[in-house]
Each structure stands twice: as C-alpha cells, then as structure tokens.
Design an enzyme around this catalytic site. Structure first.
Site, PDB file in Angstrom:
ATOM      1  CB  CYS A 135      13.055  -6.430 -36.944  1.00  0.00           C
ATOM      2  SG  CYS A 135      13.136  -6.192 -35.522  1.00  0.00           S
ATOM      3  CB  CYS A 138      10.478  -4.569 -35.217  1.00  0.00           C
ATOM      4  SG  CYS A 138      11.827  -4.225 -34.980  1.00  0.00           S
ATOM      5  CG  ASP A 139       8.001  -5.555 -38.113  1.00  0.00           C
ATOM      6  OD1 ASP A 139       7.556  -4.823 -37.558  1.00  0.00           O
ATOM      7  OD2 ASP A 139       8.874  -5.659 -38.743  1.00  0.00           O
TER       8      ASP A 139
END
Ligand code: NAP
Length: 311
Positions: A135, A138-139
């Site tokens: 992701c 997300c990261d």
C-alpha cells in the site's frame, strides 16, 4: 426469545458492498454490512480517483467511500466490524459465523472484494511492515528521500510508482516481463517520469535483510542476461494484482481456478438468495464504477427475491 433473522446481510464495505447497502436501505431492508478485513475496500487505499463519473476534478478514494457509506446510513444501513469465518449456506435462513457471534439472514450479498497479492518469498513475508508493503498510500511517506522499488507491470504498479515519486528520490519499477498489462496512458506517465526507472525481465529472488528487520536490498535475477545480482533499496512495494476474498465460502459456491466466485447474469450464485458482486466475482473489469454497478444489481435482486418469497 426468537433469534433475529435479517432480511439481508452484505459482506464487505468497499464500493460494491456500500452501493448494495444504499439500494437495500432505500428498499427498507435495513441491511447489515459486515465490514470485513479491509474497511472501505481498495478505494480506501487509493488516492485520486479520476474515472468515477460525476467528479470532473476527481475525488480522493477514501472520501468517495465515506460519502457512499454516509449515503447508505442515511437510509438505515447498519455497520458492524468483523468478518465471516465460516458460513452455513445449505439452508435458509443462512447462518454466518463471525467468530464471536452468529448472524442469520434470509439473503446474502457477498461483496468481500479482493486483497493485494504477495510474491510469497519467506524474506518478503518476514519484512512486511518493515519496508515491504502493498500500500503506497499507507506507507510511502515513511520513505521520504529514499530509493525504493515497485514490483509489477499493471496499472496498480504504475499508479504506485507515480504516487511514490512524491516521497522517494528514485523509484525503480521491476517487472518480470518486458510487456506491460498497464494501460497506455499510465505506462506513458510512468515512463516519462524522471524519477522512475524500469528494470524488465527481472525477478525478485530475495529481500534483504531479515536479520536487521529492515529492507536494505533485493536479490534480483535478470532473466535475459541469466545473472543474479544484489540491488540496494530501502523499500519494496508490491503492485502485482489481487486475490479474491472468498476462501471462507469453502466449496459452498463455485469458483474459478483462481478463487473468484462464479456468477450468472452478473450477480446470481448457484444458491437462491445468495448474490455476489464487485471484485470477488469480477476479474475482468475491476473498476470502482463496475463494482458499484454490480452492488446495485445485487441489492435489486435481493429485493425481488424477498418479494417473490413473500417477505
Ligand atoms: P494486473 O493488471 O493483473 O497486473 C498485475 C501485474 O503484476 C502484471 O504485470 C503481472 O505480471 C505482475 N505479477 C503478478 N504476479 C506476479 C508475481 N508473482 N511476480 C511478479 N510479478 C507478478 O493487476 P493490477 O495492476 O492490480 O490491475 C488490476 C485491474 O485494476 C486492471 O483492470 C487495471 O486496469 C485496474 N486498475 C486501474 C487503475 C487506474 O485506472 N487508475 C489503477 C489500478 C488498477 P505479468 O504481466 O507477467 O502477468
């Protein structure tokens, strides 16, 4: 006390499940949405969605999902966290085992979607959350100023690579072939980006360094040159597609060889009263708008089914 039997339960809270919830709620069926492992589904992990009709400037994926969720809630949809562990679909009402409770329902809409695929290397699995991620949204932020890699040759990989250029000093896109599944527009954008470099015909054989609990590099095999070499990188993002979330069905419904639920006339499964929509049954289109479309269809079929059954 008689046990409550729901008119309809929807498994999954992505675009498809929430659209089904909206239609079922407006039909006064008080749908219960079991939210699943990834609340909001894949859209909640994306950034700008530019191809959902009605948003000329695009809309952020999480915002789009939140909007549909609120829209369905306004008409009486209910939400519950959790996921189905096992289900008895052999007789009506159907019984869903959520681990800590059971839910009974006359109809079921399976909109459990699909989840990111992994390479399956032990070193990759050991480093998930320590530099290995599926992701970018997300990261990506954690790798500001670093050199990172993205694996895959489809639209997901291009999208991740382009998104990650916001943070990374350099993005290397590694693909196992030299032919790409990505759409021309996405591939062009990635190829023209000065921060994105391509390594084709290249396979990841290992992710370093499990002992340090962080990603320091990859062992790569150049298929054409027939050699392996070490490639330094601070992170590996997977963009290699998705797997349908239908293992819990455990043979009760038919699937194709890759586990996608088989449906007829878009949303009918072989069990009357059980419908499937969105990415768990669609390996061909897999778009937010098609997922929403089949979610709508499933809810309309639920309504017709219940009416025909006299409920
Ligand atoms: P995809 O089109 O199936 O592409 C998966 C890629 O990963 C392929 O290049 C595949 O290589 C590679 N791959 C699969 N397993 C691998 C493995 N074990 N090791 C190495 N490489 C592996 O999946 P996707 O990119 O997630 O796209 C899915 C659908 O969503 C498509 O219809 C796409 O258009 C759509 N989508 C659209 C957008 C957008 O429009 N913004 C964004 C994301 C996704 P091979 O080619 O060799 O098989």
């Amino acid at each position: 006390m008689t046990e409550q039997v729901r008119e309809t339960v929807i498994l999954g809270s992505g675009c498809s499940g929430l659209t089904a919830a909206l239609y079922a709620a407006r039909a006064n069926l008080k749908p219960l949405v079991i939210e699943g492992h990834e609340i909001g589904g894949q859209l909640s992990l994306t950034t700008l969605v530019e191809n959902f009709p009605g948003w000329p400037e695009g809309i952020q994926g999480p915002e789009l999902i939140e909007n549909i969720r609120k829209q369905a809630e306004r008409f009486g949809a209910e939400y519950q966290t959790g996921h189905v562990v096992t289900a008895d679909l052999s007789k009506s009402p159907f019984t869903l085992n959520l681990g800590n409770q059971t839910v009974k329902t006359r109809t079921l809409i399976i909109a459990s979607g699909a989840s990111a695929r992994w390479l399956g290397l032990p070193s990759e699995q050991a480093l998930i959350g320590h530099g290995v991620s599926s992701c970018a949204t997300c990261d990506g932020f954690f790798f500001s100023g670093k050199e990172i890699t993205v694996i895959g040759g489809g639209d997901s990989a291009m999208e991740e690579a382009l998104f990650l250029t916001r943070f990374a000093s350099k993005v290397t896109l590694i693909h196992r072939r030299d032919v790409f599944r990505a759409s021309k527009i996405m591939l062009d954008r990635a190829q023209k980006h000065d921060k994105i470099h391509f390594l084709t015909n290249t396979i990841v054989e290992e992710v370093y360094d499990v002992t340090k609990k962080e990603v320091t590099g990859l062992k790569l095999r150049d298929e054409k040159a027939g050699r392996t070499y070490d490639f330094p990188t601070s992170a590996m993002f997977l963009g290699i597609g998705h797997e349908p979330n239908a293992k819990w069905v455990d043979g009760a419904l038919d699937t194709d060889a890759d586990g996608y639920l088989l449906t007829e006339r878009y949303v009918f499964t072989k069990i009357p009263g059980v419908f499937a929509c969105g990415d768990v049954q669609d390996r061909r289109y897999r778009q937010a708008i098609t997922a929403a479309g089949t979610g709508c269809m499933a809810a309309i079929e639920v309504e017709r089914f219940l009416e025909a059954e006299g409920h």
